[in-house]
Design a protein around this motif. Structure first.
Motif, PDB file in Angstrom:
ATOM      1  N   ARG A 196       0.855  -1.187   0.000  1.00 29.80           N
ATOM      2  CA  ARG A 196       0.000   0.000   0.000  1.00 29.80           C
ATOM      3  C   ARG A 196       0.888   1.233   0.000  1.00 29.80           C
ATOM      4  O   ARG A 196       1.936   1.237   0.626  1.00 29.80           O
ATOM      5  CB  ARG A 196      -0.868   0.056   1.254  1.00 29.80           C
ATOM      6  CG  ARG A 196      -1.995  -0.927   1.272  1.00 29.80           C
ATOM      7  CD  ARG A 196      -2.823  -0.733   2.550  1.00 29.80           C
ATOM      8  NE  ARG A 196      -3.940  -1.626   2.549  1.00 29.80           N
ATOM      9  CZ  ARG A 196      -5.137  -1.337   2.057  1.00 29.80           C
ATOM     10  NH1 ARG A 196      -5.382  -0.171   1.567  1.00 29.80           N
ATOM     11  NH2 ARG A 196      -6.106  -2.228   2.081  1.00 29.80           N
ATOM     12  N   ASP A 197       0.425   2.263  -0.665  1.00 27.47           N
ATOM     13  CA  ASP A 197       1.080   3.559  -0.587  1.00 27.47           C
ATOM     14  C   ASP A 197       0.453   4.280   0.597  1.00 27.47           C
ATOM     15  O   ASP A 197      -0.724   4.635   0.565  1.00 27.47           O
ATOM     16  CB  ASP A 197       0.857   4.333  -1.885  1.00 27.47           C
ATOM     17  CG  ASP A 197       1.556   5.677  -1.887  1.00 27.47           C
ATOM     18  OD1 ASP A 197       1.577   6.353  -0.828  1.00 27.47           O
ATOM     19  OD2 ASP A 197       2.058   6.067  -2.949  1.00 27.47           O
ATOM     20  N   ARG A 198       1.215   4.472   1.659  1.00 24.63           N
ATOM     21  CA  ARG A 198       0.671   5.048   2.896  1.00 24.63           C
ATOM     22  C   ARG A 198       0.165   6.471   2.714  1.00 24.63           C
ATOM     23  O   ARG A 198      -0.792   6.873   3.352  1.00 24.63           O
ATOM     24  CB  ARG A 198       1.702   4.996   4.009  1.00 24.63           C
ATOM     25  CG  ARG A 198       1.960   3.588   4.486  1.00 24.63           C
ATOM     26  CD  ARG A 198       2.928   3.593   5.651  1.00 24.63           C
ATOM     27  NE  ARG A 198       3.269   2.234   5.990  1.00 24.63           N
ATOM     28  CZ  ARG A 198       3.096   1.721   7.180  1.00 24.63           C
ATOM     29  NH1 ARG A 198       2.599   2.445   8.139  1.00 24.63           N
ATOM     30  NH2 ARG A 198       3.431   0.485   7.412  1.00 24.63           N
ATOM     31  N   GLU A 199       0.814   7.229   1.862  1.00 25.54           N
ATOM     32  CA  GLU A 199       0.406   8.619   1.674  1.00 25.54           C
ATOM     33  C   GLU A 199      -0.930   8.727   0.957  1.00 25.54           C
ATOM     34  O   GLU A 199      -1.785   9.519   1.344  1.00 25.54           O
ATOM     35  CB  GLU A 199       1.480   9.384   0.908  1.00 25.54           C
ATOM     36  CG  GLU A 199       2.731   9.629   1.724  1.00 25.54           C
ATOM     37  CD  GLU A 199       3.758  10.426   0.949  1.00 25.54           C
ATOM     38  OE1 GLU A 199       3.381  11.133  -0.008  1.00 25.54           O
ATOM     39  OE2 GLU A 199       4.932  10.342   1.316  1.00 25.54           O
ATOM     40  N   GLY A 242      -2.961   5.977   0.232  1.00 27.35           N
ATOM     41  CA  GLY A 242      -3.879   4.900   0.591  1.00 27.35           C
ATOM     42  C   GLY A 242      -4.134   3.935  -0.554  1.00 27.35           C
ATOM     43  O   GLY A 242      -5.011   3.086  -0.478  1.00 27.35           O
TER      44      GLY A 242
END
Length: 170
Positions: free
Chosen positions: A66-69, A71
């Motif tokens: 997942r790309d945390r920034e 989502g």
């Protein structure tokens, strides 16, 4: 699960249709990508159609990250190809948000407690046959949340919401 003379670790894929709460369950001995895809395809065939979206768990076999920034979910390429082949939009549950997958988690508990708890099986094939027959029983119960029989609710509304199965070999 007791299979023959041994306790065997079995993984269950439980698919739940959102509106009707109809269940599909398939047992596996592994949690490989191919097992997930096989189980989901079997669920589509069981239900006689394909939903528009497929909300799945965050299993490593399906989600690679997942790309945390942003989502944004990063799905495994093979899973994305599978979803394209079946013309279904993949989605993944939000991590640590049980609310996003409550129907499935409740379905897993229901299967464990009502389909297999304490039952011994002569073979893995016997377990598979038992689960296949048990699904029909589960579809005829009065559901605890909807207070309607899942098979009835499916026939009244959800069956028409599923799209036809694509014409391609498994």
């Amino acid at each position: 699960v007791q299979i023959g003379d041994a306790g065997v670790r079995v993984f269950l894929l439980v698919a739940v249709l959102s509106f009707s709460r109809r269940l599909f369950v398939k047992a596996f001995l592994n949690e490989r990508q191919a097992d997930w895809r096989e189980g989901i395809a079997a669920a589509f065939l069981h239900f006689g159609g394909v939903p528009r979206t497929l909300l799945g768990d965050n299993a490593r076999a399906l989600v690679s990250g997942r790309d945390r920034e942003t989502g944004t979910v990063v799905f495994h390429p093979a899973y994305l190809a599978f979803c394209r082949d079946w013309d279904v939009q993949p989605r993944a549950c939000a991590p640590y948000r049980a609310r996003t997958k409550g129907k499935t988690e409740a379905g897993v508990k229901y299967v464990k407690r009502n389909a297999i708890a304490g039952l011994p099986f002569a073979s893995f094939a016997a377990l598979e046959a038992h689960l296949a027959a048990w699904i029909g029983t589960a579809d005829q119960r009065i559901h605890g949340t909807t207070h309607v029989v899942p098979a009835v609710r499916f026939a009244e509304a959800e069956a028409t919401a599923l799209r036809p199965l694509p014409a391609h070999p498994l």
